[in-house]
Design a protein around this motif. Structure first.
Motif, PDB file in Angstrom:
ATOM      1  N   LYS A  29       1.000  -1.264   0.046  1.00  0.00           N
ATOM      2  CA  LYS A  29       0.093  -0.015   0.104  1.00  0.00           C
ATOM      3  C   LYS A  29       0.893   1.128   0.103  1.00  0.00           C
ATOM      4  O   LYS A  29       0.665   2.120  -0.779  1.00  0.00           O
ATOM      5  N   SER A  30       2.110   1.113   0.806  1.00  0.00           N
ATOM      6  CA  SER A  30       2.736   2.377   0.811  1.00  0.00           C
ATOM      7  C   SER A  30       3.712   2.887  -0.182  1.00  0.00           C
ATOM      8  O   SER A  30       4.245   3.828  -0.438  1.00  0.00           O
ATOM      9  N   HIS A  31       3.886   1.781  -1.279  1.00  0.00           N
ATOM     10  CA  HIS A  31       4.541   1.921  -2.332  1.00  0.00           C
ATOM     11  C   HIS A  31       3.742   2.033  -3.790  1.00  0.00           C
ATOM     12  O   HIS A  31       4.217   2.059  -4.738  1.00  0.00           O
ATOM     13  N   LEU A  32       2.332   2.001  -3.638  1.00  0.00           N
ATOM     14  CA  LEU A  32       1.448   2.214  -4.878  1.00  0.00           C
ATOM     15  C   LEU A  32       1.645   3.308  -5.426  1.00  0.00           C
ATOM     16  O   LEU A  32       1.333   3.644  -6.736  1.00  0.00           O
ATOM     17  N   ALA A  33       2.324   4.610  -4.829  1.00  0.00           N
ATOM     18  CA  ALA A  33       2.508   5.801  -5.483  1.00  0.00           C
ATOM     19  C   ALA A  33       3.643   5.736  -6.444  1.00  0.00           C
ATOM     20  O   ALA A  33       3.921   6.602  -7.390  1.00  0.00           O
ATOM     21  N   ASN A  34       4.538   4.668  -6.212  1.00  0.00           N
ATOM     22  CA  ASN A  34       5.672   4.434  -7.326  1.00  0.00           C
ATOM     23  C   ASN A  34       5.018   4.010  -8.527  1.00  0.00           C
ATOM     24  O   ASN A  34       4.362   2.931  -8.419  1.00  0.00           O
ATOM     25  N   ALA A  35       5.158   4.571  -9.493  1.00  0.00           N
ATOM     26  CA  ALA A  35       4.621   4.339 -10.944  1.00  0.00           C
ATOM     27  C   ALA A  35       4.975   2.721 -11.305  1.00  0.00           C
ATOM     28  O   ALA A  35       4.137   2.039 -11.785  1.00  0.00           O
ATOM     29  N   GLN A  36       6.340   2.497 -11.241  1.00  0.00           N
ATOM     30  CA  GLN A  36       6.688   0.869 -11.750  1.00  0.00           C
ATOM     31  C   GLN A  36       5.815  -0.077 -10.812  1.00  0.00           C
ATOM     32  O   GLN A  36       5.315  -1.031 -11.278  1.00  0.00           O
ATOM     33  N   VAL A  37       5.728   0.155  -9.480  1.00  0.00           N
ATOM     34  CA  VAL A  37       5.145  -0.764  -8.517  1.00  0.00           C
ATOM     35  C   VAL A  37       3.598  -0.590  -8.912  1.00  0.00           C
ATOM     36  O   VAL A  37       2.848  -1.797  -9.114  1.00  0.00           O
ATOM     37  N   LYS A  38       2.826   0.512  -9.140  1.00  0.00           N
ATOM     38  CA  LYS A  38       1.510   0.617  -9.450  1.00  0.00           C
ATOM     39  C   LYS A  38       1.364  -0.176 -10.962  1.00  0.00           C
ATOM     40  O   LYS A  38       0.004  -0.928 -10.752  1.00  0.00           O
ATOM     41  N   GLU A  39       2.031   0.086 -11.929  1.00  0.00           N
ATOM     42  CA  GLU A  39       1.707  -0.718 -13.077  1.00  0.00           C
ATOM     43  C   GLU A  39       1.777  -2.168 -13.131  1.00  0.00           C
ATOM     44  O   GLU A  39       0.898  -2.933 -13.540  1.00  0.00           O
ATOM     45  N   ILE A  40       2.752  -2.586 -11.995  1.00  0.00           N
ATOM     46  CA  ILE A  40       2.671  -4.325 -11.774  1.00  0.00           C
ATOM     47  C   ILE A  40       1.588  -4.779 -11.139  1.00  0.00           C
ATOM     48  O   ILE A  40       1.148  -5.657 -11.311  1.00  0.00           O
ATOM     49  N   PHE A  41       1.026  -3.778 -10.148  1.00  0.00           N
ATOM     50  CA  PHE A  41       0.012  -3.904  -9.006  1.00  0.00           C
ATOM     51  C   PHE A  41      -1.197  -3.940 -10.157  1.00  0.00           C
ATOM     52  O   PHE A  41      -2.101  -4.749  -9.735  1.00  0.00           O
ATOM     53  N   ASP A  42      -1.338  -3.185 -11.035  1.00  0.00           N
ATOM     54  CA  ASP A  42      -2.673  -3.158 -11.915  1.00  0.00           C
ATOM     55  C   ASP A  42      -2.901  -4.357 -12.561  1.00  0.00           C
ATOM     56  O   ASP A  42      -3.852  -4.570 -12.955  1.00  0.00           O
ATOM     57  N   ASN A  43      -1.613  -5.003 -12.899  1.00  0.00           N
ATOM     58  CA  ASN A  43      -1.637  -6.367 -13.783  1.00  0.00           C
ATOM     59  C   ASN A  43      -1.291  -7.661 -12.841  1.00  0.00           C
ATOM     60  O   ASN A  43      -0.661  -8.561 -13.289  1.00  0.00           O
ATOM     61  N   LEU A  44      -1.518  -7.677 -11.661  1.00  0.00           N
ATOM     62  CA  LEU A  44      -0.978  -8.179 -10.616  1.00  0.00           C
ATOM     63  C   LEU A  44      -1.627  -9.877 -10.710  1.00  0.00           C
ATOM     64  O   LEU A  44      -2.400 -10.119 -11.099  1.00  0.00           O
TER      65      LEU A  44
END
Length: 73
Positions: free
Chosen positions: A33-48
């Motif tokens: 949750k605390s790293h979802l502001a990071n674009a790379q982490v968010k991109e991977i999370f979106d296609n998790l």
């Protein structure tokens, strides 16, 4: 290896871990949750696909074959 379904940012995901790391599950969720502001982490999370955690790190695996490892605080 055990797994559980967890809710992160309104998304149900699978969290995998060795039984001895079960106590770190909530810390892993908070770390993601605390790293979802990071674009790379968010991109991977979106296609998790899934999340794997140990006592020191959380690794996100996307359905596209990408992965990102985050160290837990």
């Amino acid at each position: 290896m055990v797994h559980t379904k967890v809710l992160i940012a309104e998304k149900e995901v699978l969290l995998f871990f060795e039984a001895m790391y079960q106590e770190y599950a909530q810390r892993a969720i908070d770390t993601v949750k605390s790293h979802l502001a990071n674009a790379q982490v968010k991109e991977i999370f979106d296609n998790l696909g899934l999340i794997h955690t140990t006592n020191k790190e959380v690794t996100l695996y996307s359905l596209n074959g990408d992965m990102e490892t985050i160290l837990m605080a």
